[in-house]
Design a protein around this motif. Structure first.
Motif, short mmCIF file in Angstrom:
data_model
loop_
_atom_site.label_atom_id
_atom_site.label_comp_id
_atom_site.label_asym_id
_atom_site.label_seq_id
_atom_site.Cartn_x
_atom_site.Cartn_y
_atom_site.Cartn_z
N UNK A 154 0.92 -1.10 -0.02
CA UNK A 154 0.09 -0.03 0.01
C UNK A 154 0.76 1.30 0.19
N UNK A 155 2.14 0.96 0.71
CA UNK A 155 2.92 2.36 0.83
C UNK A 155 3.43 2.53 -0.55
N UNK A 156 3.75 1.56 -1.15
CA UNK A 156 4.59 1.63 -2.48
C UNK A 156 3.73 2.04 -3.77
N UNK A 157 2.48 1.49 -3.55
CA UNK A 157 1.55 1.45 -4.82
C UNK A 157 1.51 2.97 -5.42
N UNK A 158 1.31 4.03 -4.64
CA UNK A 158 1.31 5.37 -5.18
C UNK A 158 2.60 5.96 -5.64
N UNK A 159 3.69 5.04 -5.57
CA UNK A 159 5.12 5.44 -6.07
C UNK A 159 5.52 6.77 -5.64
N UNK A 160 5.33 6.84 -4.20
CA UNK A 160 5.75 7.94 -3.49
C UNK A 160 7.42 8.27 -3.76
N UNK A 161 7.53 9.61 -3.57
CA UNK A 161 9.11 9.83 -3.54
C UNK A 161 9.50 9.71 -1.96
N UNK A 162 8.83 9.95 -0.92
CA UNK A 162 9.21 9.62 0.37
C UNK A 162 8.20 8.73 1.15
N UNK A 163 9.17 7.75 1.79
CA UNK A 163 8.46 6.84 2.72
C UNK A 163 8.52 6.94 4.27
N UNK A 164 7.65 7.04 4.85
CA UNK A 164 7.78 7.26 6.31
C UNK A 164 7.40 5.96 6.99
#
Lengths: 238, 890
Positions: A154-164
């Motif tokens: 779920x965290x990666x699915x939006x291809x975020x620049x930053x992960x917390x």
């Protein structure tokens, strides 16, 4: 390039007549694609710092720039938009919605963004984390490790620049924890995501390129590997 | 990188529809969750009970109204002194209404040598549109129903006409220039409205025959009357169309407005049933409020996560409102459909007790209930759901962060407003609605404040060190009672809202029971078994004593004989009555001649509201010595404005008159006003000395105007008497007729029977609705108890982990419930007394007295009900292991 920049950041809460200062005059810069561990004792304000950096909460004073967005100038809805587009989260308690299936949980941020390919992308990511055969399972039908994998997808699915990530292995046994960490760091490296990880686990912190210690509301020099000369100074990736 | 504001806009544009879809999807996934099911069931109960009650009452009241409309020979009547424009009649035809014209006038009827002034009603062929004329071949013979009018050339005449003219069925009777055959004895005209005490016998004839009599010409005093019938909606639409066009002297009336006693009974029955449906809606509303509170609390995490993942506040609202709406739609469809079918079941069960020919069910109550349930859901769930959007996203990291207690006043106000709207739709009664809305508002405030202060007060009482010391040696039960209270006090945040909900439930149930018991007892008492079913009028003064002794000898129960003088009220304080009140407000009573009377004593059923009666107020006081009577009067004096009896100075003043209260209000008549009457061409002035409340439905002679003695005696007067006679005893009537030729006897048995029927049917309907309200109440009790189940589980787990015995936990829970029941019971009694008081005085117009039995009964029943259902609801908490409990809670 600096993706997170906190300037003179303070957070205090009022407890009746008293004011409790959690963070005071804190400075931090994080570069793109860097992995940063924030360590500290329980109650040192790690989670508070994380919530401010990720735009979940607003600071009492000071500024935060997240991927070019000045968070303090945004209202809650503005910060929500930034979170949706640029940020991914992984939590200690997984934070999956109990009534949704694994697939639904992963689709959620995409659906909130109005992504027409939410289903396809979510399926692909669940495959990636090894849960291709668990799409229709609800969280209570999954093990802790599996739940955290869903959360990672779920965290990666939006291809975020930053992960917390907030104590991502805190609720897992060491073996499962290790698997999860491997998965998280591999995906992170693969996608060039900036990772900000909050933990009190020094072994986990060591896996990051850079560490800062939060103590008495201030960031002090890293201790897990001497990558920082002072808080906020950035080392290049090793 | 795009500017933040742009980001926001793009996202909003792309997700509007998506959010709705997301809401629907979440709803589908969430439908099985306990909190969603609770909300679903609560709404379903609301829709079910509303549909069941409204479908049932709609059919029953429509049927009762239909049957009552048989008493005015149509659904709607239009009357006036002049001929009505033809286009009005044509319009009725265009709207699909059936019509029957009639013309009433007074004229002399001749036969052989005899003549008799009679009241003639000439009717069209289609008369009566509803109901039937009661006729017989022989005087006082067994009546037969004829839903038709006399044939051309024939008249049906009342017994007293025939008697006066000394003719029989088949003989000739002349009206003006025309000669008719008496076809039948008219016992009751199909149109039973109008003046009971008319001294003239009635004749029913055909309209077509009127011209040849030659008695109707310019200057004749005529009453044109038109009867209409058709579908309810058409009749109503026509009435609405016609009303604004009426001139001052024309009057439109339906069943309820018509001055029949049945109209009054029907109105009360409808009011009660409306009240019952309101209570059902209220219970449903409270259930929904409880369920949605729990629903909201269980979704704080979801809301926080959605916020964390980038959902805007309004996205949260959209998603959860979609879920709410889907729940509402499903529950309302299922509930309304179920309720509709259940009403057939209810009717089947009650078949024996109901009128055989119930009108067909309508779709309207189902549709209305469907939307009502949705509105109730939205009104009560909106506040807790809106709270979700204020959940901070930080909650994903720190669970203890509850949403700020936002100011929900607006939402609560809108909930109360919505309930008010529903109340009006359900009852169509503005006053009842206002009482309901204001009562609801006040009660919510009152409950909160009272519950909170009761908790604090008892806590202080129990914590009193002096008491605690003595409690050290107190029995174990007392300690348990005390720890039970402390358990409740620890939960005071929940306790206050639970207490409020329980109090609402018990208020609703108690109120329905109390009102039912009181009202029906009073209604039944208003028509005791031997209620006078015959009126004897036209008793001449010199025959009065003779008539009374005739009645007494026959062993018949009769009322006092009242003198009667016909007169018209023409001026109030020197101003013409027609100037004082506008046409719309002018009561029927002053558009025709009034029956005036005089009396030294106040009738037993009457009550002086203002001013003072001139003598002893009750007939029973007559036996008291004069000095005691005076004392009684002084005590009963309300304003003390008028002297008790005329002093010497007053001897030249005007005669005093007592005015019926409703008429006084309509005509704005005050104590001390001067009224001018025209009696047989002479003018009489009188001063208003009291305003009097009259029980119109007691089937005893009642009068708008009662004069003091020695004022009307000089005018021509006759006496009126009412008595009870078993229907089969017609021999006595024949004998009475033979001995007192001038006396006319009017039977009212059928009307009494009809009123009784309506009351009985309403009573049965109400018993059922009471059961339904009870069932809904019990369900809500469970819903309310379940709402704190997870809190109890968590506590029980901690107690157990710390080594508490099952018996200790059980005792703690039971005593907490005992306190809950006791306090809720006390709140319920207070509010029931308050509400019933207001309802009795304002709506049902009956006297209110405290219900002492409630003060014991309600708290006791509340304790039993709450402990029992609480016990059932808490069973899982009692025996489970701490690990299981904690796992369930998390």
């Amino acid at each position: 390039m600096v993706v997170i920049k906190a300037d003179n950041l303070s957070k205090s809460v009022s407890l009746g007549t008293q004011t409790l200062s959690i963070l005071s005059g804190l400075n931090l810069e994080v570069n793109a694609q860097q992995t940063l561990a924030i360590i500290g004792r329980s109650g040192s304000g790690k989670s508070t710092l994380l919530s401010l950096l990720a735009g979940l909460d607003s600071a009492t004073s000071g500024t935060i720039q997240l991927n070019g967005h000045e968070l303090s100038s945004l209202d809650e809805n503005g910060r929500a938009a930034v979170r949706n587009q640029h940020v991914g989260f992984i939590f200690q308690s997984f934070q999956l919605l109990p009534h949704l299936t694994a697939l639904d949980n992963v689709m959620l941020p995409l659906e909130l963004a109005g992504d027409a390919e939410a289903d396809l992308k979510a399926r692909a990511w669940l495959e990636r984390v090894g849960l291709g055969d668990r799409l229709d399972h609800q969280p209570n039908q999954l093990s802790g490790g599996e739940q955290q994998r869903v959360a990672i997808a779920r965290a990666f699915v939006t291809e975020p620049e930053i992960l917390f990530a907030d104590e991502p292995t805190g609720n897992l046994d060491p073996q499962t924890g290790q698997t999860i960490i491997d998965l998280l760091f591999n995906l992170n490296a693969e996608h060039g995501t900036t990772l900000v990880l909050v933990t009190h686990d020094h072994d986990l912190a060591k896996l990051c390129q850079r560490h800062v210690l939060l103590d008495a509301g201030q960031l002090v020099d890293g201790e897990a590997g001497d990558h920082t000369s002072h808080a906020g100074e950035v080392n290049s990736p090793s | 990188m795009s500017a933040p504001t742009t980001v926001t806009k793009t996202l909003k544009a792309t997700t509007r529809l998506g959010l709705l879809k997301l809401g629907v999807k979440h709803w589908r996934r969430d439908i099985r969750s306990a909190e969603m099911r609770l909300l679903l069931v609560a709404t379903l109960v609301a829709a079910f009970s509303m549909t069941l009650i409204t479908s049932f009452t709609d059919r029953l009241t429509r049927t009762m109204e239909y049957r009552a409309s048989e008493l005015i020979a149509g659904d709607l009547t239009l009357r006036g002194p002049n001929e009505m424009p033809q286009e009005w009649i044509d319009e009725a035809g265009k709207r699909g209404l059936r019509h029957a014209p009639a013309l009433a006038f007074s004229t002399m009827a001749y036969a052989k040598e005899a003549l008799q002034l009679s009241r003639v009603r000439a009717v069209g062929e289609s008369y009566p549109l509803k109901g039937s004329n009661q006729v017989s071949m022989e005087p006082f013979g067994s009546p037969e129903n004829r839903a038709s009018s006399p044939e051309v050339g024939t008249v049906w005449a009342e017994q007293r006409v025939l008697q006066a003219l000394d003719i029989r069925v088949g003989d000739a009777l002349e009206l003006g220039d025309a000669r008719f055959t008496v076809g039948l004895v008219l016992q009751q005209d199909a149109d039973r409205s109008g003046n009971f005490y008319s001294p003239f016998g009635r004749i029913l004839m055909r309209l077509e025959d009127v011209p040849k009599t030659g008695v109707v010409g310019p200057g004749s005093r005529l009453l044109h009357k038109h009867y209409f019938t058709g579908d309810e909606g058409d009749v109503l639409a026509y009435a609405n169309w016609l009303e604004p066009q009426l001139t001052e002297s024309e009057k439109l009336a339906g069943v309820v407005e018509s001055e029949t006693r049945v109209g009054g009974a029907l109105e009360k029955a409808q009011q009660y049933l409306s009240l019952a449906s309101l209570v059902a809606v209220l219970l449903a509303g409270v259930a929904i409020a409880m369920a949605s509170q729990r629903f909201s609390e269980r979704h704080y995490e979801t809301a926080a996560l959605l916020r964390c993942l980038g959902a805007h506040q309004q996205d949260i609202s959209t998603i959860f409102l979609t879920k709410l709406l889907m729940t509402g739609l499903l529950a309302s469809i299922v509930g309304a459909t179920g309720g509709f079918f259940a009403h057939f079941g209810l009717l089947e069960v009650m078949r024996e007790l109901l009128p055989g020919d119930l009108l067909e069910p309508r779709g309207m109550p189902v549709v209305v209930s469907f939307f009502c349930a949705l509105v109730v859901l939205m009104a009560f769930a909106l506040a807790p759901i809106q709270k979700l959007k204020t959940v901070s996203p930080v909650r994903v990291l720190r669970r203890e962060l509850n949403p700020k207690p936002v100011t929900l006043n607006m939402y609560y106000l809108s909930a109360i407003g919505a309930m008010g709207g529903l109340a009006y739709i359900l009852t169509g009664h503005l006053k009842l609605t206002l009482i309901f809305v204001i009562g609801l508002g006040l009660l919510s405030i009152l409950y909160g404040a009272l519950a909170a202060s009761m908790l604090v007060f008892i806590q202080k009482l129990l914590l009193n060190p002096h008491r605690s010391a003595s409690a050290a040696g107190a029995p174990k039960r007392f300690k348990a009672l005390k720890s039970g209270f402390q358990q409740l006090y620890r939960h005071r945040y929940y306790a206050v809202s639970q207490l409020g909900a329980f109090a609402f439930i018990f208020t609703a149930i108690t109120l329905i029971i109390v009102v039912r018991t009181d009202l029906f007892a009073r209604w039944q008492a208003s028509i005791p078994p031997e209620t006078p079913n015959h009126f004897a009028i036209n008793i001449l003064p010199d025959k009065k004593t003779e008539f009374e002794s005739f009645i007494e000898r026959a062993g018949v129960k009769s009322s006092l004989s009242y003198p009667m003088v016909r007169g018209r009220l023409i001026e109030i304080n020197g101003e013409a009555v027609t100037e004082v009140v506008s046409k719309e407000e002018r009561p029927n009573a002053i558009q025709r001649e009034l029956n005036l009377t005089w009396s030294a004593v106040l009738a037993d059923d009457s009550e002086i509201l203002e001013g003072q009666w001139w003598g002893p107020e009750k007939a029973s006081d007559l036996t008291k010595p004069a000095d005691q009577q005076a004392g009684t009067d002084t005590k009963r004096s309300v304003t003390g404005l008028s002297p008790n009896s005329k002093s010497k100075d007053d001897l030249t003043s005007l005669p005093r008159v007592s005015v019926e209260s409703e008429l006084a209000t309509k005509l704005n008549i005050q104590i001390g006003d001067e009224l001018t009457f025209k009696i047989t061409g002479q003018v009489l002035n009188a001063e208003v000395s009291s305003i009097r409340k009259v029980k119109w439905d007691n089937f005893k002679p009642n009068f708008y105007m009662v004069f003091e003695p020695d004022t009307l005696e000089k005018f021509h007067h006759t006496y009126l008497n009412s008595f009870y006679l078993p229907l089969e005893d017609s021999a006595l009537l024949l004998e009475m007729n033979r001995q007192f030729k001038a006396v006319s006897v009017i039977p009212v048995e059928q009307i009494i029977r009809q009123v009784r029927d309506i009351l009985n049917q309403t009573t049965v309907a109400v018993e059922y609705i009471l059961l339904l309200v009870l069932a809904a109440g019990i369900l809500l009790l469970f819903a309310t108890l379940l709402s704190t189940l997870s809190l109890r589980k968590k506590e029980a787990a901690i107690y157990r982990t710390l080594g508490a015995q099952t018996s200790y936990i059980r005792q703690l829970i039971i005593f907490e419930y005992i306190w809950l029941g006791l306090l809720a019971g006390i709140l319920a009694v207070l509010s029931t007394e308050l509400l019933s008081g207001v309802l009795y005085v304002q709506i049902f117009e009956v006297d209110w007295e405290p219900h002492w039995v409630l003060w014991m009964g309600t708290p006791f029943s509340a304790v039993v009900a709450i402990v029992l259902s609480g016990w059932l609801a808490s069973r899982p908490v009692m025996d489970a292991s701490p690990t299981r409990l904690l796992r369930e809670v998390s």
